[in-house]
Design an enzyme around this catalytic site. Structure first.
Site, PDB file in Angstrom:
ATOM      1  N   GLY A  49     -23.995   3.513  -0.591  1.00  0.00           N
ATOM      2  CA  GLY A  49     -25.021   4.469  -0.193  1.00  0.00           C
ATOM      3  C   GLY A  49     -24.454   5.749   0.384  1.00  0.00           C
ATOM      4  N   CYS A  50     -23.150   5.856   0.419  1.00  0.00           N
ATOM      5  CA  CYS A  50     -22.504   7.066   0.925  1.00  0.00           C
ATOM      6  C   CYS A  50     -21.970   7.871  -0.252  1.00  0.00           C
ATOM      7  CB  CYS A  50     -21.351   6.705   1.863  1.00  0.00           C
ATOM      8  SG  CYS A  50     -21.863   5.787   3.322  1.00  0.00           S
TER       9      CYS A  50
END
Length: 141
Positions: A49-50
């Site tokens: 998710g980064c």
């Protein structure tokens, strides 16, 4: 409920008027932070998710809700490494029960990060906070 280290960052941010100075300060925090051993930069510690590569490795001493929470982190982006340092200041030294009580969104909003990070970076911070909360919840039992 933030740690003394986080309060120090908040105080510094109040002193710095310009967001560019604050941004530089976050990067300096990342440079000063102890990194994560490359041997621990593995899929199990990688945060999804980064936008950047991010790894968080928990270090928990003790058992149950009173266990002390700490972690090491690493990123391939200097600003993200600085954000990891900010999160480390927010959570390090708290018990796993206290970690679960921290309102990270509110604490980070005190720094103005919610207003000055891109959507991708904000998503990444949320993913890191979620990983930290998961680690603490698992340790708390």
């Amino acid at each position: 409920m933030a740690s003394a280290a986080f309060e120090e960052i908040a105080d510094t941010f109040e002193f710095l008027d310009d967001w560019e100075d604050r941004y530089r300060h976050v990067i300096e925090l990342g440079r000063a932070m102890e990194g994560l051993d490359p041997a621990l930069q593995v899929p199990a510690t990688k945060v999804d998710g980064c936008a950047s590569q991010v790894w968080l490795h928990p270090r928990i001493e003790g058992t149950g809700p009173a266990a002390q929470y700490d972690f090491r982190g690493e990123s391939d982006a200097m600003i993200v490494r600085g954000l990891i340092a900010v999160l480390h200041a927010l959570y390090s030294g708290l018990s796993v029960a206290e970690v679960l009580k921290v309102d990270a969104h509110a604490e980070l909003a005190r720094l103005g990060l919610d207003e000055h990070l891109s959507a991708q970076r904000s998503n990444g911070v949320r993913a890191m906070v979620q990983r930290i909360r998961e680690q603490a919840a698992e340790a708390a039992g």
